[in-house]
Structures are given as C-alpha cells and as structure tokens.
Motif scaffolding. Structure first.
Motif, PDB file in Angstrom:
ATOM      1  N   PHE A 191       0.783  -1.732   0.367  1.00  0.00           N
ATOM      2  CA  PHE A 191       0.011   0.185  -0.264  1.00  0.00           C
ATOM      3  C   PHE A 191       0.981   1.111   0.129  1.00  0.00           C
ATOM      4  N   VAL A 192       0.912   2.004  -0.830  1.00  0.00           N
ATOM      5  CA  VAL A 192       1.058   3.281  -0.818  1.00  0.00           C
ATOM      6  C   VAL A 192       0.580   4.625  -0.092  1.00  0.00           C
ATOM      7  N   LEU A 193       1.032   4.973   1.218  1.00  0.00           N
ATOM      8  CA  LEU A 193       0.413   5.531   2.152  1.00  0.00           C
ATOM      9  C   LEU A 193       0.440   7.644   1.710  1.00  0.00           C
ATOM     10  N   GLU A 194       1.837   7.748   0.644  1.00  0.00           N
ATOM     11  CA  GLU A 194       2.201   8.955   0.629  1.00  0.00           C
ATOM     12  C   GLU A 194       3.673   9.257  -1.153  1.00  0.00           C
ATOM     13  N   ILE A 195       2.801  10.199  -1.114  1.00  0.00           N
ATOM     14  CA  ILE A 195       4.235  10.782  -2.208  1.00  0.00           C
ATOM     15  C   ILE A 195       4.897  11.642  -1.617  1.00  0.00           C
ATOM     16  N   ASN A 196       6.132  11.834  -1.296  1.00  0.00           N
ATOM     17  CA  ASN A 196       6.716  13.057  -0.484  1.00  0.00           C
ATOM     18  C   ASN A 196       7.935  13.479  -2.013  1.00  0.00           C
ATOM     19  N   ASN A 197       6.867  14.698  -2.686  1.00  0.00           N
ATOM     20  CA  ASN A 197       7.945  15.135  -3.896  1.00  0.00           C
ATOM     21  C   ASN A 197       9.230  15.543  -3.246  1.00  0.00           C
ATOM     22  N   ASN A 198       9.264  16.365  -2.743  1.00  0.00           N
ATOM     23  CA  ASN A 198       9.903  17.508  -2.088  1.00  0.00           C
ATOM     24  C   ASN A 198      10.629  16.874  -0.328  1.00  0.00           C
ATOM     25  N   PRO A 199      11.023  15.513  -0.192  1.00  0.00           N
ATOM     26  CA  PRO A 199      11.530  15.163   1.004  1.00  0.00           C
ATOM     27  C   PRO A 199      12.156  16.172   1.864  1.00  0.00           C
ATOM     28  N   GLY A 200      12.147  15.953   2.601  1.00  0.00           N
ATOM     29  CA  GLY A 200      14.111  16.141   3.625  1.00  0.00           C
ATOM     30  C   GLY A 200      15.183  15.802   3.850  1.00  0.00           C
ATOM     31  N   LEU A 201      15.792  16.536   2.913  1.00  0.00           N
ATOM     32  CA  LEU A 201      17.581  15.654   2.564  1.00  0.00           C
ATOM     33  C   LEU A 201      17.896  15.471   3.948  1.00  0.00           C
ATOM     34  N   ASP A 202      18.189  14.287   3.703  1.00  0.00           N
ATOM     35  CA  ASP A 202      18.937  14.346   5.288  1.00  0.00           C
ATOM     36  C   ASP A 202      20.186  12.758   4.544  1.00  0.00           C
ATOM     37  N   TRP A 203      21.149  12.659   5.602  1.00  0.00           N
ATOM     38  CA  TRP A 203      21.804  11.871   5.295  1.00  0.00           C
ATOM     39  C   TRP A 203      22.202  10.939   6.993  1.00  0.00           C
ATOM     40  N   ASP A 204      21.856  10.901   7.909  1.00  0.00           N
ATOM     41  CA  ASP A 204      21.699  10.485   8.797  1.00  0.00           C
ATOM     42  C   ASP A 204      20.451   8.977   9.162  1.00  0.00           C
ATOM     43  N   LEU A 205      21.659   8.403   9.621  1.00  0.00           N
ATOM     44  CA  LEU A 205      21.303   7.150   9.518  1.00  0.00           C
ATOM     45  C   LEU A 205      20.082   6.799  10.258  1.00  0.00           C
ATOM     46  N   ASP A 206      19.147   8.048  10.896  1.00  0.00           N
ATOM     47  CA  ASP A 206      17.952   7.944  11.433  1.00  0.00           C
ATOM     48  C   ASP A 206      16.625   7.580  10.299  1.00  0.00           C
ATOM     49  N   SER A 207      17.704   8.568   9.495  1.00  0.00           N
ATOM     50  CA  SER A 207      16.373   8.728   7.899  1.00  0.00           C
ATOM     51  C   SER A 207      16.513   7.323   6.236  1.00  0.00           C
ATOM     52  N   GLY A 208      15.377   7.769   6.387  1.00  0.00           N
ATOM     53  CA  GLY A 208      15.212   6.392   5.406  1.00  0.00           C
ATOM     54  C   GLY A 208      16.024   7.198   4.189  1.00  0.00           C
ATOM     55  N   MET A 209      16.330   8.200   4.078  1.00  0.00           N
ATOM     56  CA  MET A 209      17.413   8.469   2.747  1.00  0.00           C
ATOM     57  C   MET A 209      18.928   8.478   2.569  1.00  0.00           C
ATOM     58  N   GLY A 210      19.176   8.195   4.468  1.00  0.00           N
ATOM     59  CA  GLY A 210      20.455   8.309   4.804  1.00  0.00           C
ATOM     60  C   GLY A 210      20.707   7.307   4.486  1.00  0.00           C
ATOM     61  N   VAL A 211      19.595   5.989   4.584  1.00  0.00           N
ATOM     62  CA  VAL A 211      20.327   4.848   4.874  1.00  0.00           C
ATOM     63  C   VAL A 211      20.116   4.537   4.091  1.00  0.00           C
ATOM     64  N   SER A 212      18.923   5.175   2.622  1.00  0.00           N
ATOM     65  CA  SER A 212      19.102   3.713   1.101  1.00  0.00           C
ATOM     66  C   SER A 212      19.969   3.747   0.358  1.00  0.00           C
ATOM     67  N   ALA A 213      20.800   5.805   0.475  1.00  0.00           N
ATOM     68  CA  ALA A 213      21.788   5.965   0.269  1.00  0.00           C
ATOM     69  C   ALA A 213      22.860   4.948   0.184  1.00  0.00           C
ATOM     70  N   ARG A 214      23.177   5.057   1.415  1.00  0.00           N
ATOM     71  CA  ARG A 214      24.529   4.351   1.634  1.00  0.00           C
ATOM     72  C   ARG A 214      24.393   2.547   1.098  1.00  0.00           C
TER      73      ARG A 214
END
Length: 309
Positions: free
Chosen positions: A268-291
């Motif tokens: 189930f897709v809850l939401e799309i965040n087209n301009n989400p917060g940018l983050d490199w921290d390991l407590d963020s989804g982007m930080g985990v996925s980018a690594r």
C-alpha cells in the motif's frame, strides 16, 4: 566527480515562521547543511531564505541552478506552488518537483485521487482507519490517537483536526504492517529506486507520529528506528515497479520518497513526498537507502542529485 565548469547554485528555502516548530527549523538547518556540502563538493553555492513577503526575490535569482528546498505546505501550499511557477517561467533549472508534483504531494486529497486514477495501490476507507490533515507534512497532526475504530470515533477525530488546522481531513484504512520508506533518484533520465529502508517500531501497531519523528523530549522519540528493509526478491521487484510508476504518474522528480505499508504480500502506498527533507543521518530513510545504494558521503549524494537535475 570532476566538475569542468563550476556551477553556481542558489539554495532556496523558506525562513522558519515558528521557531517552536521542529519541522520549520529543520528546513533552515537542512538548507544550511546542503549549501555547505555543495561548496565542499566544488560548486559555488549560496543560501537564499525567503518569507511570505519576500517571494518576489525569486525573480532576482542569478544562478546556473536552484536547489529548491521551499516547504510551504499546510494552508500556505499556494505560496510553495507560486515559487515553483516563478522558477518554471524563468526557465532556471532547479532541483525538485515541478508545481504539479509539489501541489499533488502537498494535498492528500488530490494525491489519493491521482493514485486511484493511475491504479497505484493505496488504502481504501474501512475501519480501523487513520485520520490526518490533508495539507500538512512532517507528520503534523498525526499521533497514536489518530487511529479510529468506528464512525463515532471518526466523527470526533475529524472535528478535532478541522478545528485545529482549518483544512480538509482525510481518513483511510490503517494498515497494521511493516512501514517502508523508498527513495527514488534519477539516473540517465530514468527513475532509480534505491534499496528500501524500514521503520522499526518498539510497539506493534504504532503510528509514525510527529512526536516520534521530531520531538526529542517526547518518550515516543526513542520508540522507533530506521534500518535496511529485508525483503524477498519478489516483493522487492514489485515495490520497484510501483515506485517507478508512482514517480512518473505522481509528478516525481530528482529525489522523491514513497511511504509504504506492507501487510503480508499486499503493498500500500501511503504517500509520495516529492520534495522530502534531505538527510544523511542513519535515522532517516534517505540516509539508510543512499548508503545501501553505494553513496559514500552526503556530498556525493547531493552531487548526483544536482548533476541529474
């Protein structure tokens, strides 16, 4: 990456309107960090913060590219849309969604209609249901009491949110299952779905609330963490197909994030965040996925986003 011509970048953001709002302060901190990392990466970046009375400053921008971090949502959605339309009219390349994508991911009513139109799987309306403001972001208005079990509770929660936020409210089935965050970048003009990150809750049936995301003094803040999602190959491929479709159909560009819930084999897709917060921290989804995708530093990730924009 060797930059043969130094690009000038304007990092554009909206100034905090409420210093007690952790999300507003995060926008300022994120813009400052992005600007610093872009300069370290070899660009010539500068910050431009604007408030609601300074939108016309966008017309004066002189740069090779704008890194748009304006996050006016809530009852200020039209201001965020106006800024992007001004950039589009001036034909300045910019990072982030166009005005349609920004509007769609800021208005959950519009978003859900587009998901259904494009046959992107998203929760329907049945109990238990989760109730949330239609125009907010950052989890504003969402807490552990947002899940209702019947029509009486739904009516009460809806009235409470309308009175507090003065905007429409949406309700949809609460999917009691795994919660994933899927970041999508661009590579060679095509969507590139990064490995998914998973929100791990300490308590079963929990909701990723505003307090859990932002309020360090709240007991909820330590009741979840982020880690790499462990998925079988079949589920991974299905998520990737849905993410690419959402990127194309829902106005994604450069670095959107999908929030998903998985119940058994159902996605189930809850939401799309087209301009989400940018983050490199390991407590963020982007930080985990980018690594997981092979990026070694935040600067490397930002360089990829800028060069593909």
């Amino acid at each position: 990456m060797l930059l043969l011509v130094m690009k000038t970048i304007c990092v554009l953001y909206n100034k905090p309107e409420d210093i007690s709002n952790e999300c507003d302060i995060d926008t300022l901190n994120s813009a400052t960090d992005v600007c610093e990392k872009l300069n370290d990466a070899g660009y010539k970046a500068r910050l431009l913060g604007i408030d609601v009375d300074e939108i016309e400053e966008v017309r004066k921008i002189r740069a090779d590219i704008v890194f748009n971090l304006v996050e006016w949502t809530g009852n200020n959605i039209e201001l965020g849309v106006k800024v992007i339309k001004m950039l589009e009219k001036r034909r300045i390349p910019f990072v982030g969604s166009g005005h349609f994508g920004f509007l769609l991911s800021s208005d959950k009513v519009m978003m859900k209609k587009e998901m259904k139109k494009s046959k992107i799987p998203t929760p329907g309306l049945r109990f238990p249901a989760i109730v949330k403001p239609a125009y907010e972001h950052c989890g504003i208005g969402i807490n552990q009491e947002s899940v209702v079990k019947n029509e009486k509770e739904l009516e009460s929660k809806t009235g409470e949110l309308r009175n507090k936020y003065h905007q429409p409210v949406i309700a949809e089935e609460f999917i009691n299952g795994r919660e994933l965050q899927v970041t999508i970048l661009e590579k060679n003009d095509r969507p590139w779905v990064l490995p998914a990150a998973e929100v791990i809750f300490d308590k079963p049936g929990a909701v990723l609330s505003y307090e859990m995301k932002w309020v360090e003094k709240s007991p909820e803040y330590s009741e979840s963490h982020m880690e790499a999602a462990r998925l079988d190959r079949s589920l991974e491929l299905r998520i990737e197909r849905i993410a690419k479709k959402a990127y194309v159909k829902l106005g994604g560009r450069d670095y959107p994030r999908l929030d998903l819930r998985i119940r058994g084999e159902e996605i189930f897709v809850l939401e799309i965040n087209n301009n989400p917060g940018l983050d490199w921290d390991l407590d963020s989804g982007m930080g985990v996925s980018a690594r997981l995708a092979g990026f070694k530093t935040y600067g490397e990730l930002l360089t990829h986003i800028v060069e593909n924009a």
